[in-house]
Scaffold this motif. Structure first.
Motif, PDB file in Angstrom:
ATOM      1  N   VAL A   1       0.831  -1.207   0.000  1.00 41.37           N
ATOM      2  CA  VAL A   1       0.000   0.000   0.000  1.00 41.37           C
ATOM      3  C   VAL A   1       0.866   1.259   0.000  1.00 41.37           C
ATOM      4  N   VAL A   2       1.815   1.327   0.930  1.00 38.95           N
ATOM      5  CA  VAL A   2       2.631   2.536   1.060  1.00 38.95           C
ATOM      6  C   VAL A   2       3.864   2.507   0.158  1.00 38.95           C
ATOM      7  N   ALA A   3       4.258   1.302  -0.304  1.00 39.18           N
ATOM      8  CA  ALA A   3       5.368   1.128  -1.254  1.00 39.18           C
ATOM      9  C   ALA A   3       6.630   1.888  -0.841  1.00 39.18           C
ATOM     10  N   PRO A   4       7.215   1.581   0.318  1.00 35.78           N
ATOM     11  CA  PRO A   4       8.451   2.267   0.696  1.00 35.78           C
ATOM     12  C   PRO A   4       9.636   1.760  -0.118  1.00 35.78           C
ATOM     13  N   ASP A   5      10.655   2.598  -0.237  1.00 35.43           N
ATOM     14  CA  ASP A   5      11.910   2.159  -0.823  1.00 35.43           C
ATOM     15  C   ASP A   5      12.797   1.491   0.224  1.00 35.43           C
ATOM     16  N   VAL A   6      12.669   1.963   1.470  1.00 32.61           N
ATOM     17  CA  VAL A   6      13.504   1.465   2.564  1.00 32.61           C
ATOM     18  C   VAL A   6      12.639   1.293   3.808  1.00 32.61           C
TER      19      VAL A   6
END
Length: 421
Positions: A43-48
């Motif tokens: 949902v939030v699709a973080p890179d890290v």
């Protein structure tokens, strides 16, 4: 700039949050328990993900979930026991919980050479240092250069690496429309102009690069020329400098090159005039590895064989991988794969050729939705073949996978021995 998810103790988060934002990063999630974090990754699709190294947060399930989506996982350990726990499950990016943001910046921004789950062992294709460049070349006739380049970038990014895709075709770019990106201002040409003015730094790279966003495989894109008449913008020296700057910024650079390897233009009287194929020659010269793509039909194979003979005059043969695209019986008859293998071995002496199946449904779905094969048709045979090629040719082998392969080989040998008895 990276999209960050914090999953650490409140006191640690409070200490790092302001510095992370000041460094230009975006915080997309905070202070979640492990189960909520795993559910929120798509949902939030973080890179890290910055996670505590305690057993309550960090485990193999979280590590696998991040690896599957190409998300970098960085652990903060408050004790030697937590550090040992992180190492035990295969996480190598472990920092002290009292570290300042300056200590974490390199890991967050992609400075770590390998993703968390990858050991220091080299792949069968050899070691690749941070900043490896892969040039995708193919003769005229639309053999699938852009398709291969785009999906190689996606698969390498999905393995947890920071990737930049460059459209360096001087005859007009196709990467931007393939991925549904705006291309009014060609990103790679802008990078070349800045490189010529000695003004291409990290801030400018982040400004002109466009981001292909995917929950599982995001990467940066430097779009190509909007029209073939603008090819003088891709001058040799500027292209070389731009590629060098981009490879310092990311772990892998994938370049979609032009098709022509002609030198006739250099016979003109003006030795200082720009050369149309300079961008292609420079990309091939700067590449650590070149992927030569051809079509699996009589005309396409003939073009590939002639082009490969010219390519080996420019690039060492051991840096070239030959890929034959759209293998199908309708164009080659019975045993299409055997026909390709025999043709390449007979006329060029190539015994190692990667063959990709014809998969019109998957490629049509990708074009229709302007997505990668991984996103548009993740279970397609073509996507599986590209993924296997990317992992075999360019990516280090995770220690866990290597151990699994050894167990499978031992089991097979035992089964054969038992059958013989």
């Amino acid at each position: 700039m990276a999209r960050l998810a914090f999953a650490v103790e409140p006191s640690v988060e409070d200490r790092l949050l302001a510095d992370a934002v000041e460094a230009g990063h975006v915080v997309v999630a905070r202070a979640m328990v492990r189960a909520e974090l795993i559910e929120a990754l798509d949902v939030v699709a973080p890179d890290v993900v910055l996670a505590g190294a305690g057993r309550a947060m960090l485990d193999a399930e979280l590590l696998e979930a991040c690896d599957l989506r190409g998300i970098r996982l960085v652990a903060l350990a408050a004790s030697d026991a937590e550090r040992s726990h992180a190492r035990a499950i295969g996480l190598h990016e472990v920092f002290d919980a009292g570290s300042a943001w300056a200590d974490l910046e390199a890991a967050v921004s992609g400075g770590v050479t390998l993703p968390s789950r990858v050991s220091g062992e080299a792949s069968r294709a050899g070691e690749h240092s941070n900043g490896a460049v892969i040039a995708v070349w193919g003769p005229g006739g639309a053999p699938g250069r852009t398709t291969i380049a785009v999906n190689l970038a996606a698969e390498i990014a999905a393995a947890g690496h920071r990737v930049a895709l460059i459209d360096a075709d001087p005859y007009g770019g196709a990467v931007a429309p393939t991925l549904g990106l705006l291309d009014e201002a060609p990103g790679f040409a802008s990078a070349c102009r800045l490189a010529g003015a000695d003004a291409l730094d990290r801030a400018e790279l982040e400004r002109i690069a466009q981001r292909y966003s995917s929950p599982r495989a995001s990467f940066d894109v430097f779009t190509g020329l909007v029209g073939p008449n603008r090819w003088p913008e891709l001058a040799r020296d500027r292209v070389g400098t731009a590629i060098a700057k981009i490879r310092e910024w990311v772990e892998y650079v994938v370049i979609d090159t032009g098709f022509s390897l002609e030198h006739d233009e250099e016979l003109t009287s003006d030795q200082f005039a720009p050369r149309r194929n300079a961008a292609t020659f420079t990309s091939l010269a700067k590449a650590d590895h070149v992927v030569a793509v051809g079509l699996a039909d009589p005309v396409g194979l003939s073009r590939l064989l002639r082009g490969h003979a010219e390519l080996v005059d420019l690039v060492d043969a051991d840096r070239i991988s030959v890929v034959v695209n759209r293998v199908r019986t309708s164009a080659l008859g019975i045993d299409a794969y055997g026909q390709v293998r025999q043709t390449m071995r007979r006329f060029s002496g190539l015994s190692e050729v990667t063959m990709l199946p014809h998969d019109g449904r998957a490629t049509d779905a990708a074009i229709l939705t302007a997505r990668t094969l991984r996103d548009a048709s993740p279970k397609s045979p073509l996507r599986a073949a590209v993924r296997e090629f990317a992992h075999e040719a360019f990516l280090p082998v995770p220690a866990a996978d290597e151990r699994r392969r050894r167990r499978v080989r031992r089991a097979r040998r035992s089964a054969v021995a038992a059958a013989a008895v």
